[in-house]
Design a protein around this motif. Structure first.
Motif, PDB file in Angstrom:
ATOM      1  N   ASP A   1       0.840  -1.205   0.000  1.00  0.00           N
ATOM      2  CA  ASP A   1       0.000   0.000   0.000  1.00  0.00           C
ATOM      3  C   ASP A   1       0.871   1.249   0.000  1.00  0.00           C
ATOM      4  O   ASP A   1       0.570   2.241  -0.671  1.00  0.00           O
ATOM      5  N   ALA A   2       1.953   1.217   0.778  1.00  0.00           N
ATOM      6  CA  ALA A   2       2.848   2.371   0.828  1.00  0.00           C
ATOM      7  C   ALA A   2       3.496   2.605  -0.530  1.00  0.00           C
ATOM      8  O   ALA A   2       3.608   3.739  -1.006  1.00  0.00           O
ATOM      9  N   THR A   3       3.920   1.527  -1.165  1.00  0.00           N
ATOM     10  CA  THR A   3       4.562   1.646  -2.466  1.00  0.00           C
ATOM     11  C   THR A   3       3.582   2.186  -3.510  1.00  0.00           C
ATOM     12  O   THR A   3       3.942   2.993  -4.375  1.00  0.00           O
ATOM     13  N   ALA A   4       2.321   1.774  -3.390  1.00  0.00           N
ATOM     14  CA  ALA A   4       1.309   2.184  -4.361  1.00  0.00           C
ATOM     15  C   ALA A   4       1.057   3.683  -4.339  1.00  0.00           C
ATOM     16  O   ALA A   4       0.709   4.276  -5.361  1.00  0.00           O
ATOM     17  N   VAL A   5       1.249   4.310  -3.179  1.00  0.00           N
ATOM     18  CA  VAL A   5       1.012   5.758  -3.082  1.00  0.00           C
ATOM     19  C   VAL A   5       2.336   6.533  -3.121  1.00  0.00           C
ATOM     20  O   VAL A   5       2.412   7.682  -2.700  1.00  0.00           O
ATOM     21  N   ASN A   6       3.387   5.845  -3.598  1.00  0.00           N
ATOM     22  CA  ASN A   6       4.686   6.487  -3.792  1.00  0.00           C
ATOM     23  C   ASN A   6       5.300   6.973  -2.486  1.00  0.00           C
ATOM     24  O   ASN A   6       5.914   8.035  -2.414  1.00  0.00           O
ATOM     25  N   ALA A   7       5.093   6.201  -1.434  1.00  0.00           N
ATOM     26  CA  ALA A   7       5.681   6.549  -0.136  1.00  0.00           C
ATOM     27  C   ALA A   7       6.209   5.274   0.513  1.00  0.00           C
ATOM     28  O   ALA A   7       5.828   4.923   1.621  1.00  0.00           O
ATOM     29  N   SER A   8       7.032   4.555  -0.199  1.00  0.00           N
ATOM     30  CA  SER A   8       7.514   3.261   0.270  1.00  0.00           C
ATOM     31  C   SER A   8       8.378   3.414   1.516  1.00  0.00           C
ATOM     32  O   SER A   8       8.983   4.461   1.758  1.00  0.00           O
ATOM     33  N   PHE A   9       8.438   2.361   2.296  1.00  0.00           N
ATOM     34  CA  PHE A   9       9.208   2.378   3.536  1.00  0.00           C
ATOM     35  C   PHE A   9      10.711   2.359   3.244  1.00  0.00           C
ATOM     36  O   PHE A   9      11.166   1.705   2.303  1.00  0.00           O
ATOM     37  N   ASP A  10      11.458   3.065   4.089  1.00  0.00           N
ATOM     38  CA  ASP A  10      12.914   3.107   3.954  1.00  0.00           C
ATOM     39  C   ASP A  10      13.606   2.152   4.912  1.00  0.00           C
ATOM     40  O   ASP A  10      14.785   1.853   4.749  1.00  0.00           O
TER      41      ASP A  10
END
Length: 341
Positions: free
Chosen positions: A64-73
Motif C-alpha cells: 500500500d505504501a509503495t502504491a502511493v509512492n511513499a515506500s518504507f525506507d
C-alpha cells in the motif's frame, strides 16, 4: 524517511518512534497490543493494530505504501516477549512469538519491503559470560529461551544478509531503564516511561515500593560471586538507547552495512548490583524500600556488563545518562506522574 516500527506501542519501541517523529520522519507503528495499550503510541505517528506473524497483513502495508509512492525506507523491530523468567516456564511461546513471528516479518520484507532492518536484540544472547565487560565477539550461549529466541533471529539475519543482501543491525542491549526527558537530559520534563503490565523489571518494581503500591522488593539470590552477593547488571537509559537506534538506521546506508551485518552492544559500561539499585532508589525517593530475600531464579547470570566501545567508535554514539541515580531520577519522575492520574 518512512519507517515501520514494530512493537511501537511498547516502552522502548514507543520511545524510538516518538524520537523519529520529532525528527520529522514518517512513522508507522505496528503493534498487536498484547502487552501495551493504544494510548501508549506516540503522538504524530500512524498506528496499525496487527501482528507481525500475519505476513499477508504486513506485506499489504508495504505494498500500500509503495502504491502511493511513499515506500518504507526501513524497519525497526521491537515486537517481542521479554520475560526471561517466564521463558523458562513457557519456552514455546517465546520461540513462536519472538523467532517464528520475526521470520514471517523477514519474509514480508524480502517479498516487498525495505531491505534494511534494525533488530532489538539483547545481552541475554551471551548467557553467563566468560569475562566482563562483554565484547560483541564473546561466545553466544544463552541461559534461557528468551535469549535463545533472540539469538535465532540473529542467525536468520546473518543468512539473509549473505543470501538476500538484507542489511541489518543487531543492537544487544542490557537493562533498559529511565524515562526520556522532553528537550533532553536534565530538563525534568517527562511524558512517557516504562509501563509494562505485568511489570518484571527491577527499577519500576523498586519505585512501586516507594509509591506504596508494593510492600517490599524481592531480591532473587544473595549468594552470587559478586561484591554483595546479588546479580550485577549494566543499565542503559532509554533515551540513549533511542539515539543508538537512529544512528544504526543511518549506518545501514554505509558501505560497511553492505559488507557485513552490524552488531553493537549498548550499555553504560558500569555494572550495579541489585542491592546498589535499591540503595540508589532509596536516595532518589527518600523511601526506606524494604527488601525480601528469595531464592535464585533459573537462568539468571551473575554478571552482565557491556563494553560499548564499538558503538561509540562506529556509530558515534554517546550515552548521556551514566550514573544510576540519574537514570532512576527520570524513572521516579515518570512513575509519580503515571500513578497520580
Amino acid at each position: 524517511m518512512k519507517i515501520m516500527v514494530t512493537g511501537g506501542a511498547g516502552y522502548v519501541g514507543g520511545t524510538v518512534a516518538g524520537l523519529l517523529a520529532q525528527q520529522g520522519h514518517s512513522v508507522v507503528v505496528v503493534d498487536n497490543l498484547c502487552h501495551a495499550q493504544r494510548n501508549q503510541v506516540p503522538a504524530g505517528v500512524e498506528f496499525v493494530e496487527a501482528d507481525i506473524a500475519d505476513r499477508a497483513r504486513i506485506e499489504g502495508l508495504f505494498r500500500d505504501a509503495t502504491a502511493v509512492n511513499a515506500s518504507f525506507d526501513g524497519v525497526l523491530h521491537f515486537a517481542a516477549l521479554i520475560e526471561a523468567g517466564e521463558s523458562m516456564q513457557k519456552p514455546e511461546i517465546y520461540f513462536r512469538n519472538n523467532t517464528a513471528s520475526t521470520l514471517a516479518l523477514l519474509e514480508a520484507i524480502l517479498a516487498c519491503g525495505p531491505k534494511r532492518i534494525v533488530f532489538s536484540s539483547t545481552a541475554a544472547v551471551y548467557g553467563e559470560p566468560e569475562a566482563v565487560p562483554i565484547p560483541e565477539t564473546a561466545k553466544l550461549k544463552p541461559t534461557n529461551p528468551y535469549g535463545e529466541s533472540k539469538l535465532l533471529v540473529e542467525y536468520m539475519l546473518e543468512w539473509f544478509h549473505r543470501i538476500h543482501g538484507l542489511r541489518s543491525a543487531s543492537l544487544r542491549y542490557f537493562n533498559v531503564a529511565g524515562a526520556p526527558e522532553v528537550g533532553g537530559h536534565g530538563t525534568g520534563k517527562i511524558i512517557r516511561g516504562e509501563a509494562h503490565e505485568p511489570e518484571s523489571h527491577i527499577i519500576p518494581l523498586v519505585l512501586d515500593v516507594a509509591l506504596g503500591r508494593r510492600s517490599s522488593i524481592k531480591i532473587f539470590g544473595d549468594d552470587y560471586p559478586t561484591k554483595d552477593g546479588t546479580c550485577v547488571r549494566d543499565y542503559v537509559h532509554v533515551a540513549d538507547l533511542a539515539d543508538a537506534h537512529l544512528l544504526a538506521l543511518a549506518a545501514l546506508e554505509t558501505p560497511l552495512a553492505a559488507e557485513q551485518r552490524l552488531i553493537y552492544n549498548l550499555g553504560n559500561g558500569a555494572g550495579f548490583t541489585v542491592k546498589e539499585v535499591v540503595e540508589s532508589a532509596r536516595r532518589v525517593t527518600g523511601h526506606p524500600i524494604p527488601v525480601e530475600l528469595c531464592p535464585r531464579r533459573a537462568g539468571d547470570p551473575a554478571f552482565l556488563i557491556a563494553t560499548s566501545e564499538k558503538a561509540i567508535a562506529e556509530l558515534n554514539w554517546k550515552p548521556n545518562y551514566t550514573q544510576i541515580d540519574d537514570i532512576i531520577r527520570t524513572a521516579w519522575l515518570w512513575h509519580q506522574i503515571r500513578h497520580s492520574k
